[in-house]
Design a protein around this motif. Sequence first.
Motif, PDB file in Angstrom:
ATOM      1  N   TYR A 156       2.234   2.588  -0.945  1.00 23.72           N
ATOM      2  CA  TYR A 156       1.652   1.668  -1.900  1.00 23.72           C
ATOM      3  C   TYR A 156       2.307   0.481  -2.135  1.00 23.72           C
ATOM      4  O   TYR A 156       1.435  -0.672  -2.553  1.00 23.72           O
ATOM      5  N   LYS A 157       3.318   0.322  -1.730  1.00 25.01           N
ATOM      6  CA  LYS A 157       3.822  -1.145  -2.214  1.00 25.01           C
ATOM      7  C   LYS A 157       3.663  -2.172  -1.170  1.00 25.01           C
ATOM      8  O   LYS A 157       3.265  -3.280  -1.236  1.00 25.01           O
ATOM      9  N   LYS A 170       7.687  11.958  -2.312  1.00 27.70           N
ATOM     10  CA  LYS A 170       7.126  10.993  -2.902  1.00 27.70           C
ATOM     11  C   LYS A 170       7.320   9.668  -2.808  1.00 27.70           C
ATOM     12  O   LYS A 170       6.530   8.920  -2.955  1.00 27.70           O
ATOM     13  N   SER A 171       8.825   9.302  -2.329  1.00 21.74           N
ATOM     14  CA  SER A 171       9.174   7.882  -2.052  1.00 21.74           C
ATOM     15  C   SER A 171       8.291   7.266  -1.096  1.00 21.74           C
ATOM     16  O   SER A 171       8.388   6.064  -0.906  1.00 21.74           O
ATOM     17  N   TYR A 172       7.785   8.259  -0.115  1.00 21.46           N
ATOM     18  CA  TYR A 172       6.785   7.639   0.751  1.00 21.46           C
ATOM     19  C   TYR A 172       5.811   6.900   0.449  1.00 21.46           C
ATOM     20  O   TYR A 172       5.176   6.104   0.692  1.00 21.46           O
ATOM     21  N   ASP A 173       5.096   7.966  -0.494  1.00 24.32           N
ATOM     22  CA  ASP A 173       3.936   7.462  -1.065  1.00 24.32           C
ATOM     23  C   ASP A 173       4.219   6.029  -1.827  1.00 24.32           C
ATOM     24  O   ASP A 173       3.337   5.139  -1.473  1.00 24.32           O
ATOM     25  N   GLN A 174       5.180   5.817  -2.333  1.00 31.13           N
ATOM     26  CA  GLN A 174       5.485   4.546  -3.147  1.00 31.13           C
ATOM     27  C   GLN A 174       5.808   3.491  -2.272  1.00 31.13           C
ATOM     28  O   GLN A 174       5.283   2.518  -2.446  1.00 31.13           O
ATOM     29  N   ALA A 175       6.536   3.734  -1.148  1.00 30.72           N
ATOM     30  CA  ALA A 175       6.712   2.669  -0.245  1.00 30.72           C
ATOM     31  C   ALA A 175       5.264   2.305   0.646  1.00 30.72           C
ATOM     32  O   ALA A 175       5.031   1.116   0.642  1.00 30.72           O
ATOM     33  N   GLN A 221      10.913   7.463   6.255  1.00 32.71           N
ATOM     34  CA  GLN A 221      11.203   8.568   5.194  1.00 32.71           C
ATOM     35  C   GLN A 221      11.916   9.804   6.169  1.00 32.71           C
ATOM     36  O   GLN A 221      12.690  10.565   5.188  1.00 32.71           O
ATOM     37  N   ASN A 280      -2.291  11.378  -3.489  1.00 34.44           N
ATOM     38  CA  ASN A 280      -0.937  11.859  -2.954  1.00 34.44           C
ATOM     39  C   ASN A 280      -1.237  11.734  -1.455  1.00 34.44           C
ATOM     40  O   ASN A 280      -1.990  12.145  -0.830  1.00 34.44           O
ATOM     41  N   GLU A 325      -5.098   5.730  -6.191  1.00 34.55           N
ATOM     42  CA  GLU A 325      -3.958   6.266  -5.889  1.00 34.55           C
ATOM     43  C   GLU A 325      -4.271   7.753  -5.749  1.00 34.55           C
ATOM     44  O   GLU A 325      -4.521   8.471  -6.481  1.00 34.55           O
TER      45      GLU A 325
END
Length: 87
Positions: free
Chosen positions: A68-69, A61-66, A45, A8, A6
């Motif tokens: 990765y999900k 950071k919620s973009y990264d999470q989306a 985002q 950034n 993972e």
Amino acid sequence: PLGTSERNISDERILLCGDAASLVDPFMGHGIDKAMWSGILAAEQIKKSFSNQRFDARYLKSYDQAVYKKLGPELKSSTRQMNTLIH
């Protein structure tokens, strides 16, 4: 490729998509589908960021999470397949 670890893919006022975010399938070597999905997620985002006037790294950071999900499981699977063939 993103499947190996993972990383950034966002920072203050920055969202990386496609090749810039290392969204290349390590097994098949293609990435247009991942580029398109990351572009869609980035657009979502960006809409949220403008609505809330938040462009800081923490909020993005919620973009990264989306990403990765949505793409992480497939990329990790491809990485495992590639490693199985190599070893």
